[in-house]
Design an enzyme around this catalytic site. Structure first.
Site, PDB file in Angstrom:
ATOM      1  N   ARG A  48       0.920  -1.086  -0.027  1.00 39.21           N
ATOM      2  CA  ARG A  48      -0.037   0.066   0.023  1.00 39.21           C
ATOM      3  C   ARG A  48       1.083   1.229   0.092  1.00 39.21           C
ATOM      4  O   ARG A  48       1.964   1.255   0.551  1.00 39.21           O
ATOM      5  CB  ARG A  48      -0.546  -0.046   1.302  1.00 39.21           C
ATOM      6  CG  ARG A  48      -2.030  -0.778   1.338  1.00 39.21           C
ATOM      7  CD  ARG A  48      -3.006   0.007   0.361  1.00 39.21           C
ATOM      8  NE  ARG A  48      -4.312  -0.843   0.354  1.00 39.21           N
ATOM      9  CZ  ARG A  48      -4.762  -1.587  -0.422  1.00 39.21           C
ATOM     10  NH1 ARG A  48      -3.882  -2.185  -1.194  1.00 39.21           N
ATOM     11  NH2 ARG A  48      -5.930  -2.206  -0.351  1.00 39.21           N
ATOM     12  N   GLU A  50      -1.866   8.100  -3.873  1.00 38.25           N
ATOM     13  CA  GLU A  50      -2.447   7.835  -5.362  1.00 38.25           C
ATOM     14  C   GLU A  50      -3.975   8.099  -5.641  1.00 38.25           C
ATOM     15  O   GLU A  50      -4.652   8.054  -4.696  1.00 38.25           O
ATOM     16  CB  GLU A  50      -2.323   6.378  -5.517  1.00 38.25           C
ATOM     17  CG  GLU A  50      -2.908   5.357  -4.742  1.00 38.25           C
ATOM     18  CD  GLU A  50      -2.588   4.188  -4.863  1.00 38.25           C
ATOM     19  OE1 GLU A  50      -1.585   3.599  -4.736  1.00 38.25           O
ATOM     20  OE2 GLU A  50      -3.551   3.031  -4.982  1.00 38.25           O
ATOM     21  N   HIS A  66      -1.227   0.651  -9.563  1.00 36.49           N
ATOM     22  CA  HIS A  66      -2.035  -0.294  -8.782  1.00 36.49           C
ATOM     23  C   HIS A  66      -2.929  -1.177  -9.387  1.00 36.49           C
ATOM     24  O   HIS A  66      -3.959  -1.382  -9.178  1.00 36.49           O
ATOM     25  CB  HIS A  66      -3.032   0.756  -7.675  1.00 36.49           C
ATOM     26  CG  HIS A  66      -3.277  -0.086  -6.517  1.00 36.49           C
ATOM     27  ND1 HIS A  66      -3.762   0.583  -5.268  1.00 36.49           N
ATOM     28  CD2 HIS A  66      -3.521  -1.215  -6.273  1.00 36.49           C
ATOM     29  CE1 HIS A  66      -3.911  -0.072  -4.359  1.00 36.49           C
ATOM     30  NE2 HIS A  66      -3.815  -1.355  -4.828  1.00 36.49           N
TER      31      HIS A  66
END
Ligand code: GLV
Length: 331
Positions: free
Chosen positions: A239, A268, A286
């Site tokens: 993460r 993000e 991601h």
């Protein structure tokens, strides 16, 4: 009475159709990113919500949405959901473990190999038309096979990466985790437990796979990067926030580590401008779990959880319920 649910982002139409067979469904077919106020507004009168890893579900939202009984996420990481607050409000929470393990581990290796062998950097060079001759050291990187693989975090995905490294690439595997693996499990995947400091010092390639929490915030920052070998590669598929992106960009820029592969970022979808300016980093948006079959499996599991929690006719338990105590609080 038919339960009413909100699907926060666009998912597969057949999964929505399965939900429509049982529930009143409001679906976000436009795939808009709703503000928090918009989310709260749309949750009024809803019994359940299908979320991804980005909608923040906390006590204030639960107070504002008193009918809500189920929060089902298609992500495995659930740092966006305050599970304790959900339990206190009698709201069941599910995530999607298991179905994305192998796909995500594949991608950890993809980033590791791409970073160590300088794939993005050399492709950009070629596309810019700068490739005019062969040279003995042209984009020479580090080997993956036989190198020491360090895994920070040894849950399902960490173990799947360890298996790839040990059995596919003849890598000695070292790992650090809050809880060491049982000896037989560690032996089967060929992984040796070491301290975090030893891992950072000894590994040729470090892969970060710990869940995000206050405890793991900036787990890899300037001090940890300083322990790594100058030839080392760092991969983050965990993460954003587990790695200090500004400190990493400085280490990459100054050649204090050789390369990085990052799929997740602090803040993000914004990416730290210093990372964007570094050539020796592979950056992806991601997508570690984003194979079509796996994304379908994740969405189907979240839908199955909603059905088990909100359709009394389902007659089975939600497969990946995080807080069974929440169910008794509603009685
Ligand atoms: C993706 O990041 C997930 O947690 O599933």
């Amino acid at each position: 009475m038919t339960a009413s649910i909100l699907v926060c982002r666009r998912i597969f139409p057949d999964v929505v159709a399965r939900l429509r067979d049982r529930f009143e469904v409001e679906a976000n077919d436009a795939d808009d990113v709703w503000s928090r106020d918009e989310l709260i507004r749309r949750l009024q009168g809803k019994d359940g919500v299908f979320v991804t890893g980005t909608q923040a579900i906390d006590a204030a939202l639960l107070d504002a949405c008193p009918k809500l009984r189920a929060v089902c996420s298609l992500a495995v990481g659930y740092n966006n959901i305050d599970v304790a607050a959900c339990t206190a409000h009698g709201v069941a929470v599910t995530n999607a473990p298991g179905v994305l393990t192998e796909t995500t581990a594949d991608f950890g290796f993809t980033l590791l190999m791409a970073a160590a062998r300088r794939v993005s950097e050399s492709e950009a060079f070629l596309r810019r038309g700068e490739w005019t001759k062969w040279s003995v050291d042209l984009f020479a990187g580090s080997d993956v096979h036989g190198a020491t693989l360090g895994i920070l975090g040894m849950g399902r995905i960490g173990q799947a990466i360890a298996r790839r490294g040990a059995h596919g690439f003849a890598m000695p595997v070292i790992y650090h985790n809050r809880t060491p693996l049982p000896a037989d499990v560690a032996a089967a995947i060929g992984a040796r437990y070491v301290s975090r400091e030893a891992l950072l010092r000894e590994a040729d390639h470090v892969v970060v796979v710990v869940p995000y929490s206050a405890e793991s915030h900036h787990l890899v920052g300037a001090a940890e990067l300083a322990l790594m070998k100058p030839t080392a590669t760092l991969v983050n598929i965990a993460r954003g926030g587990v790695v200090d992106d500004a400190a990493l960009a400085a280490a990459l820029r100054e050649g204090r580590i050789a390369a990085a592969g990052l799929d997740v970022f602090e803040g993000e979808p914004a990416v730290h401008p210093d990372l964007l300016a570094c050539r020796n980093v592979v950056l992806t948006p991601h997508i570690a779990s984003a194979s079509v079959p796996t994304r379908r499996a994740m969405a189907s599991l979240a839908a199955e959880n909603l059905i088990c929690l909100l359709d009394p006719a389902a007659g089975r338990l939600a497969p990946t319920l995080l807080n069974p105590e929440a169910l008794t609080r509603r009685l």
